[in-house]
Structure formats: structure tokens, C-alpha cells
Design an enzyme around this catalytic site. Structure first.
Site, PDB file in Angstrom:
ATOM      1  CE  LYS A 113      -0.735   8.160  12.686  1.00 27.35           C
ATOM      2  NZ  LYS A 113      -1.655   8.768  11.692  1.00 27.35           N
TER       3      LYS A 113
ATOM      4  CB  ALA B 258       1.283  14.751  10.355  1.00 30.22           C
ATOM      5  N   GLY B 259       3.741  16.051   8.760  1.00 31.71           N
ATOM      6  CA  GLY B 259       4.371  17.321   8.434  1.00 31.71           C
ATOM      7  C   GLY B 259       5.862  17.280   8.207  1.00 31.71           C
TER       8      GLY B 259
ATOM      9  CG  ASN C 167       2.837   7.312   3.967  1.00 27.23           C
ATOM     10  OD1 ASN C 167       1.836   6.625   4.161  1.00 27.23           O
ATOM     11  ND2 ASN C 167       3.520   7.168   2.846  1.00 27.23           N
ATOM     12  CB  THR C 168       3.903  12.506   2.214  1.00 24.98           C
ATOM     13  OG1 THR C 168       2.553  12.207   2.578  1.00 24.98           O
ATOM     14  CG2 THR C 168       3.912  13.192   0.856  1.00 24.98           C
TER      15      THR C 168
END
Length: 252
Positions: A91, A179-180, A201-202
Site C-alpha cells: 500500500k 481514509a477519512g 483504521n482509526t
């Protein structure tokens, strides 16, 4: 689908920032993800133990070049990851700005060109820019990973029209939102638009209950994928009756 791999789950999960290794294990299993990402540059002093934990999970590993800001850093990190994890997958992240974590488009394309020529199967973290997407495909990438919003922001799909255009333009190219994403509803929305996967992830790692949140995202990604496959009704400006009027009583 994703190079030589066709996953049953369209949910890809990151492995950074969990409260403990045990919670990470539980969240990964609850997510039903078959692909997990790992950052080589952020493993720290416990890298060996962490890699052993990843092996125990028995998932397909997608190493990333998180934290890299130059072509040289990204290429070097990718080669290290290939040796450590015995995979051609990478990635590719080449960050252009420390605050927004937005990709550097010029360095990204150059690094992708080098890595594809070196035999890597590159998963490029990019934006919704169509020209950048074309250049990455010309460099040898076979899929694209546009952001929904800045990494870790939880804003969801910040440029819906841009992402919709990207989906229409690259109709035969696998597209993974990367992301986001901060809520399961946002993941479902992306899948309803026809995207091929969600990487996050987050939103799971920092949730109050990561295991339960992983389950929620798994269900949302699956629901959005099924909804797109079933065919959503067209949005209308005016109401349209769903109940037929035939057979209604006539009053005089």
C-alpha cells in the site's frame, strides 16, 4: 479483484493504535476482514512480537509505507516490507503535507512506476483526481485507493460528487475508499455508490468498543455492497405513490 486475490469481505482493516494486542486480535476477527494493513515504519521496538501476532491472525497482510514523504523513503520501505512479509503487495503512501496527510501526486506516481517495474503489486493511496488516477494506472497500478477525507478525520465522503465521477470514469478498475471514514453509515454510503472496498483504521481502533465497532463496520460494508448489487431506486424531486389505487372503493 485485488490483483490475484478475490476476497469474500470488502472490508480491509488497519492494525495501528489499538488499546492492546488482545483488543486488536478481537477486532480483526470481529471485522471478518481477510486483508489487514501494517505500517513497517511505525512498528517500533516491539516489531518482532507484533509480526508474530499478525501471523497468528492468519490474514492476508498488506504492508504500507505510512510516514514516507519521499520517493526514496517509500521505495526503500516497500522493499523492506517485501522481505519481512514475503509479499508483492504494498500500500503505497507518499505524503506531501504533514498536516493534511494529503498524497504528493508527483512523488506518488514516480514511486508507483519504480515499484511496479520491480514486481510489486501496488495499492496507491490517492485522491479523487482523475488525471492522477490515470497516471497511476499508466505507471502499472491495477487498482486505486482514493481517500474519502483526510486520514483519521472521520469526515466521511467529503467530496461525494468527485468520488462519484471517479467511480463512473474508472468503471472497470477496482476502487477502495481509503481514509477519512468515521462511521459505519459512511462506509455503507461508499459501497452503495459502487466502490469495491473500504479500508479504515482509526474509526475502529479509537472507538470506545473496538470489537463492537468492527462488527458494525463489517455489517455496514456488507449492506452497502448488497444494496448496490440489488439496484437502488432513482432519487426523485417529487413524491411517487407506492400503493396502487386499483380496486379502491368508490363513494357517490
Amino acid at each position: 479483484m485485488f490483483y490475484d486475490f478475490v476476497p469474500q469481505s470488502r472490508f480491509l482493516l488497519g492494525t495501528a493504535g489499538y488499546p492492546s494486542p488482545q483488543i486488536l486480535q478481537q477486532a480483526v476477527m470481529a471485522s471478518e476482514s481477510e486483508i489487514i494493513t501494517v505500517s513497517l515504519r511505525r512498528e517500533g521496538s516491539q516489531g518482532g512480537a507484533f509480526r508474530e501476532l499478525l501471523t497468528q491472525l492468519n490474514k492476508r497482510i498488506l504492508p504500507n509505507t505510512a510516514g514516507c514523504h519521499t520517493v526514496k523513503e517509500a521505495v526503500t520501505t516497500a522493499h523492506m516490507a517485501r522481505e519481512l512479509f514475503n509479499t508483492r503487495w504494498i500500500k503505497l503512501e507518499v505524503i506531501g503535507h504533514a498536516d493534511t496527510l494529503q498524497p504528493d501526486p508527483f512523488a506518488l506516481v514516480e514511486a508507483a512506476r519504480i515499484l511496479c517495474a520491480d514486481g510489486f503489486q501496488v495499492f496507491p493511496y490517492t485522491t479523487e483526481d482523475l488525471i492522477l488516477g490515470e497516471k497511476l494506472l499508466e505507471a502499472g497500478c491495477e487498482l486505486l485507493m482514493p481517500w474519502g477525507a483526510p486520514i483519521g478525520s472521520g469526515q466521511g465522503l467529503r467530496n461525494i460528487e468527485g468520488l462519484r465521477s471517479m467511480r463512473l470514469w474508472f468503471k472497470d478498475i477496482p476502487l477502495i475508499i481509503d481514509a477519512g471514514i468515521g462511521a459505519p453509515s459512511q462506509a455503507a454510503q461508499a459501497m452503495e455508490m459502487g466502490f469495491d472496498g473500504i479500508l479504515l483504521n482509526t474509526a475502529v481502533a479509537r472507538a470506545q468498543d473496538p470489537l463492537r465497532m468492527a462488527q458494525a463496520f463489517a455489517a455496514a460494508v456488507r449492506a452497502g455492497y448488497d444494496a448496490h448489487g440489488a439496484g437502488l431506486i432513482e432519487r426523485r424531486d417529487m413524491a411517487t405513490a407506492s400503493t396502487p389505487i386499483f380496486g379502491m372503493a368508490q363513494f357517490s
